[in-house]
Design a protein around this motif. Structure first.
Motif, PDB file in Angstrom:
ATOM      1  N   VAL A  23      20.429   9.558  10.794  1.00 29.91           N
ATOM      2  CA  VAL A  23      20.905   9.427  12.316  1.00 29.91           C
ATOM      3  C   VAL A  23      21.216   7.988  12.003  1.00 29.91           C
ATOM      4  O   VAL A  23      20.859   7.014  11.502  1.00 29.91           O
ATOM      5  CB  VAL A  23      19.451   9.182  13.085  1.00 29.91           C
ATOM      6  CG1 VAL A  23      20.058   9.033  14.757  1.00 29.91           C
ATOM      7  CG2 VAL A  23      18.791  10.729  13.638  1.00 29.91           C
ATOM      8  N   LYS A  24      22.466   7.630  12.880  1.00 36.15           N
ATOM      9  CA  LYS A  24      23.431   6.339  12.972  1.00 36.15           C
ATOM     10  C   LYS A  24      22.449   5.038  13.492  1.00 36.15           C
ATOM     11  O   LYS A  24      21.661   4.924  14.128  1.00 36.15           O
ATOM     12  CB  LYS A  24      24.285   6.558  13.739  1.00 36.15           C
ATOM     13  CG  LYS A  24      25.997   5.064  13.516  1.00 36.15           C
ATOM     14  CD  LYS A  24      25.822   5.855  15.024  1.00 36.15           C
ATOM     15  CE  LYS A  24      27.396   4.210  14.917  1.00 36.15           C
ATOM     16  NZ  LYS A  24      28.731   4.256  15.841  1.00 36.15           N
ATOM     17  N   GLY A  25      22.369   3.789  12.423  1.00 34.36           N
ATOM     18  CA  GLY A  25      21.975   3.134  12.819  1.00 34.36           C
ATOM     19  C   GLY A  25      19.767   2.933  12.035  1.00 34.36           C
ATOM     20  O   GLY A  25      19.399   2.313  11.836  1.00 34.36           O
ATOM     21  N   VAL A  26      19.826   4.093  11.141  1.00 34.95           N
ATOM     22  CA  VAL A  26      18.410   4.915  10.505  1.00 34.95           C
ATOM     23  C   VAL A  26      18.444   4.035   8.857  1.00 34.95           C
ATOM     24  O   VAL A  26      17.934   3.223   8.786  1.00 34.95           O
ATOM     25  CB  VAL A  26      17.556   5.891  11.403  1.00 34.95           C
ATOM     26  CG1 VAL A  26      16.353   5.897  10.018  1.00 34.95           C
ATOM     27  CG2 VAL A  26      17.897   6.417  12.364  1.00 34.95           C
ATOM     28  N   GLY A  27      19.273   5.113   8.206  1.00 39.20           N
ATOM     29  CA  GLY A  27      19.270   4.935   6.863  1.00 39.20           C
ATOM     30  C   GLY A  27      17.634   4.901   6.271  1.00 39.20           C
ATOM     31  O   GLY A  27      16.803   4.789   7.267  1.00 39.20           O
ATOM     32  N   PRO A  28      18.162   4.390   4.852  1.00 41.79           N
ATOM     33  CA  PRO A  28      16.116   4.736   3.869  1.00 41.79           C
ATOM     34  C   PRO A  28      15.288   4.053   4.196  1.00 41.79           C
ATOM     35  O   PRO A  28      14.304   4.252   4.842  1.00 41.79           O
ATOM     36  CB  PRO A  28      17.289   4.410   2.846  1.00 41.79           C
ATOM     37  CG  PRO A  28      18.316   4.829   2.485  1.00 41.79           C
ATOM     38  CD  PRO A  28      19.203   4.755   4.094  1.00 41.79           C
ATOM     39  N   ARG A  29      15.746   2.447   4.574  1.00 40.64           N
ATOM     40  CA  ARG A  29      14.381   1.449   4.702  1.00 40.64           C
ATOM     41  C   ARG A  29      13.908   2.130   6.031  1.00 40.64           C
ATOM     42  O   ARG A  29      12.783   1.919   6.429  1.00 40.64           O
ATOM     43  CB  ARG A  29      14.888   0.526   4.745  1.00 40.64           C
ATOM     44  CG  ARG A  29      14.481  -0.898   4.533  1.00 40.64           C
ATOM     45  CD  ARG A  29      14.726  -2.148   4.811  1.00 40.64           C
ATOM     46  NE  ARG A  29      15.322  -1.678   6.315  1.00 40.64           N
ATOM     47  CZ  ARG A  29      14.550  -2.852   7.436  1.00 40.64           C
ATOM     48  NH1 ARG A  29      13.332  -2.872   7.429  1.00 40.64           N
ATOM     49  NH2 ARG A  29      15.087  -3.152   8.159  1.00 40.64           N
ATOM     50  N   ILE A  30      14.883   1.928   7.371  1.00 43.27           N
ATOM     51  CA  ILE A  30      13.968   2.341   8.476  1.00 43.27           C
ATOM     52  C   ILE A  30      13.450   3.727   8.331  1.00 43.27           C
ATOM     53  O   ILE A  30      12.661   4.388   8.927  1.00 43.27           O
ATOM     54  CB  ILE A  30      14.564   2.478   9.637  1.00 43.27           C
ATOM     55  CG1 ILE A  30      15.337   1.316   9.971  1.00 43.27           C
ATOM     56  CG2 ILE A  30      14.593   2.647  11.117  1.00 43.27           C
ATOM     57  CD1 ILE A  30      14.622  -0.317   9.960  1.00 43.27           C
ATOM     58  N   ALA A  31      13.772   4.083   7.915  1.00 42.76           N
ATOM     59  CA  ALA A  31      13.643   6.060   7.865  1.00 42.76           C
ATOM     60  C   ALA A  31      12.200   6.890   6.710  1.00 42.76           C
ATOM     61  O   ALA A  31      10.749   6.777   7.331  1.00 42.76           O
ATOM     62  CB  ALA A  31      14.105   6.879   6.939  1.00 42.76           C
ATOM     63  N   SER A  32      11.659   4.758   5.972  1.00 45.44           N
ATOM     64  CA  SER A  32      10.948   5.292   5.032  1.00 45.44           C
ATOM     65  C   SER A  32       9.021   4.308   5.697  1.00 45.44           C
ATOM     66  O   SER A  32       8.481   4.652   6.342  1.00 45.44           O
ATOM     67  CB  SER A  32      10.674   4.128   3.966  1.00 45.44           C
ATOM     68  OG  SER A  32      10.827   2.877   4.780  1.00 45.44           O
ATOM     69  N   LEU A  33      10.118   3.590   7.289  1.00 44.65           N
ATOM     70  CA  LEU A  33       9.340   3.328   8.212  1.00 44.65           C
ATOM     71  C   LEU A  33       8.839   4.268   9.192  1.00 44.65           C
ATOM     72  O   LEU A  33       7.514   4.527   9.827  1.00 44.65           O
ATOM     73  CB  LEU A  33       9.513   1.909   8.984  1.00 44.65           C
ATOM     74  CG  LEU A  33      10.320   0.857   7.862  1.00 44.65           C
ATOM     75  CD1 LEU A  33      10.446  -0.531   8.441  1.00 44.65           C
ATOM     76  CD2 LEU A  33       7.971  -0.052   7.233  1.00 44.65           C
ATOM     77  N   LEU A  34       9.245   5.074   9.957  1.00 46.35           N
ATOM     78  CA  LEU A  34       9.413   5.956  10.588  1.00 46.35           C
ATOM     79  C   LEU A  34       8.359   7.302  10.017  1.00 46.35           C
ATOM     80  O   LEU A  34       7.477   7.566  10.716  1.00 46.35           O
ATOM     81  CB  LEU A  34      11.129   6.802  10.882  1.00 46.35           C
ATOM     82  CG  LEU A  34      11.895   5.327  11.778  1.00 46.35           C
ATOM     83  CD1 LEU A  34      13.058   6.200  12.315  1.00 46.35           C
ATOM     84  CD2 LEU A  34      10.875   5.372  12.987  1.00 46.35           C
ATOM     85  N   GLN A  35       9.077   6.909   8.859  1.00 44.32           N
ATOM     86  CA  GLN A  35       8.027   8.527   8.170  1.00 44.32           C
ATOM     87  C   GLN A  35       6.382   8.129   7.959  1.00 44.32           C
ATOM     88  O   GLN A  35       5.194   9.606   8.073  1.00 44.32           O
ATOM     89  CB  GLN A  35       8.548   9.011   6.570  1.00 44.32           C
ATOM     90  CG  GLN A  35       9.532   9.545   7.238  1.00 44.32           C
ATOM     91  CD  GLN A  35      10.818   9.239   5.295  1.00 44.32           C
ATOM     92  OE1 GLN A  35       9.527   8.926   4.280  1.00 44.32           O
ATOM     93  NE2 GLN A  35      11.812   9.756   5.060  1.00 44.32           N
ATOM     94  N   THR A  36       5.635   6.827   8.385  1.00 50.50           N
ATOM     95  CA  THR A  36       4.280   6.570   8.198  1.00 50.50           C
ATOM     96  C   THR A  36       4.168   7.356   9.732  1.00 50.50           C
ATOM     97  O   THR A  36       2.830   7.445  10.106  1.00 50.50           O
ATOM     98  CB  THR A  36       4.059   5.183   8.013  1.00 50.50           C
ATOM     99  OG1 THR A  36       4.771   4.255   9.208  1.00 50.50           O
ATOM    100  CG2 THR A  36       5.265   4.114   6.907  1.00 50.50           C
TER     101      THR A  36
END
Length: 722
Positions: free
Chosen positions: A28-41
């Motif tokens: 998703v635009k503006g997410v990326g791997p770092r934010i994705a790892s936070l969302l996955q929690t």
């Protein structure tokens, strides 16, 4: 010079994929791997997960308030002008920004931020006008907001004048950033949202389509007027209602399909004529007459057990309403036709109580085997071969019944008492111990279950309810008292004891070493000594708690039953199953430490005879601290069903059922308290659909069948990759 290692994570530009709700959230635009790892929690791994991260509430930002209109403790939108902005260095490298600002009436408020990004403080120049949105704290000249959302007048994406969604927080991701990600997911993936509800359901309830509902639940339309804004804030907008209904519809389909599957299993039916004859003899031999509720329940059970499919029925009966008598009469019907019946109880005390009830109601000639954890190896070697014989008998026990070596010779009926103490798997294991066919199952609870939970957590079971108390039972008077009233309460108890009655004193802890963690709580063992030596020296005081051996617990209860103990000091081990009709007083210390259902169960240990009974709920709180609302509920009513509804509202399904069981039916937007009416509608619609089109082959049900196929495929893929 060594080459730089290549990143194993592909760049977004190099990845090509077909857009779908299964697309990893990082794309998703503006997410990326770092934010994705936070969302996955928080379990947000795909675009679909992100879109289903529904708002938990909404803020009405259509009205800008002045500081004189603000109510401390509430959310507000304020139009402010910067007076001063001061940044301070705090410990451990943290910085505080405090902005003093005023409204058009020259009233002031402090805005504080403890985490700032570079350049944020530079925006607050004296005289700059902006909007602040957030929770207002303090009063009069000391109003303040901590970490408010800021909107400068020149910014284009204005959030003032709209109804704004507020989401559950994700650590490391601001609410505003999360809103932006969801907005971009809507823009890029809304076309991937597929309609999954049957067409006839949408028409019947005038529900919007899936894409319209998905967009509007996240982004309420601009220009909402009074009633429309109220609908959004109370989750009564058509978009919200559609998604709430959809969650209930999908859940109830799984529940009712499971019930449908159980109804297709084979069980050995009882002969109706013989059963009616046995029932007539059993009723004639009882030392009392069954109530109307008990007789109606027996009729419902008779209809089930004479069918060639297993009964799966839950019997709800308020404390003292006589569910044990119904269970034992049902067991006798099976014994009379050559089957075994098993009763599983959560505690040895309750199992022993069932043995006494069986002897009293069924007579001494009924063969009974006890399977308890306290049995020695030698005792087990004697009991197990008897249970394995194809000879009619009643088997009463605890979890010990579930152990693998225990085999039944001709099990026809399984009775599970206090069902909330056992899981679904344990019920299944016991039911499957029948050899030729599945056993009939009767599940009992003295904790009334609110309708919404009965339709969800226990929706695969038929339900019987007994509301009346047996004739002659006296109402229980409940009083809420504080520590200062203790002397008068002791005098009341003394008068009851002198009249030949008995009393319970309930405490939340067992030993002083445990009480050290909570200095203000009293331990059962220490208080027993105080009551015996200082308060009631002329009476006999006994102790009962969960850390005693099974033999010692049984001995204490036996002495109390035989009136060799006048005052029983106990923990909640007496919560269920203890039946001493002569006990007329219960004192619950630190009552605020107990839940409503638990207090109701404890209170149910008195009022079981013909004498008037009184329950004292004592709080250790000082007079200037109000008592919890749930204690007032206990004073107002004895009705377990009213208490259960109040308990659900106060605690929610997670605490009411236990987090593990509630987790199996977690909803993203539906609320079991708020949305009861929608749950009932969804269940009725699912029942109609299963009856009319069990295989879902009709065109109008094709969308829902597609959903089931896709969800089954996804479940299989997760299973293969786990």
């Amino acid at each position: 010079m060594p080459q730089k290692a290549k990143s194993l994570t592909p760049s977004l530009k190099s990845v090509t994929f077909e857009r779908s709700l299964e697309t990893p959230v990082q794309y998703v635009k503006g997410v990326g791997p770092r934010i994705a790892s936070l969302l996955q929690t928080r379990g947000l791994t795909t675009v679909g997960d992100l879109l289903a991260w529904y708002p938990r509430r909404y803020e009405d930002r259509t009205k800008v308030k002045t500081l004189s209109e603000v109510q401390p403790g509430g959310h507000a939108v304020l139009k402010l002008t910067v007076g001063t902005a001061i940044a301070k260095n705090l410990r451990q490298g943290r910085r505080l920004l405090e902005v003093r600002a005023h409204d058009d009436d020259r009233r002031w408020i402090s805005l504080k931020w403890f985490h700032m990004y570079g350049g944020f403080s530079d925006k607050f120049k004296p005289g700059v006008t902006f909007y602040a949105m957030g929770l207002v704290k303090g009063a009069d000249a000391r109003l303040e907001m901590t970490h408010p959302e800021i909107q400068f007048q020149l910014e284009s994406d204005s959030r003032v004048g709209r109804v704004i969604p507020v989401y559950s927080e994700v650590d490391g991701v601001t609410s505003k950033a999360l809103q932006g990600m969801i907005e971009r997911a809507i823009e890029g993936y809304l076309e991937c949202v597929i309609e999954e509800l049957p067409e006839w359901v949408l028409r019947k309830h005038q529900l919007p389509g899936a894409r319209v509902a998905m967009r509007e639940i996240h982004f309420p339309p601009e220009g909402l007027q009074g009633a429309e804004r109220v609908d959004f804030e109370s989750f009564r907008n058509p978009a919200q209602l559609r998604l709430i209904y959809e969650e209930f519809f999908k859940f109830e389909y799984l529940v009712l399909k499971r019930r449908f599957k159980l109804d297709q299993e084979r069980a050995l039916p009882l002969d109706r004529a013989k059963s009616e004859e046995s029932l007539h003899r059993a009723l004639e031999g009882l030392p009392f007459r069954l109530t109307g509720g008990q007789l109606e329940t027996m009729r419902e059970i008779m209809a089930d057990i004479c069918r060639p499919h297993p009964m799966n029925r839950m019997l709800q009966a308020d404390v003292g309403a006589g569910k044990t008598a119904v269970a034992l009469i049902t067991a006798k019907l099976f014994l009379d036709q050559g089957f075994q019946a098993a009763i599983m109880a959560p505690t040895e005390i309750l199992a022993e109580q069932h043995l006494k009830s069986a002897r009293r109601l069924l007579g001494p000639d009924v063969p009974v085997h006890m399977l308890l954890g306290k049995l020695t190896a030698a005792e087990r070697r004697l009991v197990l071969p008897e249970v394995a014989k194809a000879v009619p008998s009643l088997v009463i026990g605890t979890h010990a019944i579930l152990q693998d070596p225990i085999q039944f010779g001709c099990l026809g009926l399984v009775v599970i008492d206090e069902q909330h103490r056992f899981g679904v798997d344990q019920r299944r294991i016991l039911r499957e111990k029948a050899k030729e066919a599945a056993a009939h199952t009767l599940i009992m609870t003295a904790t009334p279950i609110p309708r919404t939970l009965a339709l969800t957590a226990y929706g695969d079971l038929s339900t019987s309810i007994i509301r009346e108390r047996p004739p002659g039972r006296q109402p229980i008077r409940t009083k809420l008292i504080r520590k200062s009233d203790e002397r008068n309460m002791h005098e009341f108890v003394r008068a009851e004891l002198k009249s030949g009655r008995q009393a319970y004193f309930i405490f939340p802890l067992v030993e002083d070493s445990e009480a050290e963690k909570f200095q203000h709580l009293m331990s059962a063992t220490a208080e027993a000594e105080r009551l015996a030596n200082d308060v009631f020296p002329e009476f006999r005081v006994g102790v009962l708690h969960g850390r005693m051996s099974g033999e010692d617990k049984a001995s204490a209860m036996e002495k109390f039953s035989r009136r060799e103990i006048d005052v029983l000091v106990s923990t909640t081990v007496v919560e269920v199953g203890v039946d001493v009709p002569n006990a007329t007083v219960m004192v619950v210390h630190e009552a605020e430490r107990f839940g409503l259902s638990q207090l109701h169960q404890l209170r149910g240990r008195i009022g079981r005879g013909v004498h008037a009974s009184t329950c004292f709920l004592m709080t250790g709180r000082p007079p200037f601290i109000p008592t919890p609302d749930r204690l007032e509920v206990m004073v107002e009513t004895e009705d377990g069903f009213q208490i259960a509804e109040a308990d659900l509202k106060l605690r929610g399904p997670g605490e009411f059922l236990g987090t593990r069981q509630a987790g199996e039916m977690s909803f993203r937007v539906a609320d079991l308290v708020r949305d009861q009416e929608l749950l009932v509608r969804a269940r009725e619609d699912v029942e109609l659909m299963i009856q009319d089109d069990p295989e879902l082959i009709k065109p109008e049900n094709r969308a829902f069948r597609g959903y089931l196929e896709r969800s089954g495929k996804r479940a299989g893929e997760r299973l293969r990759t786990s």
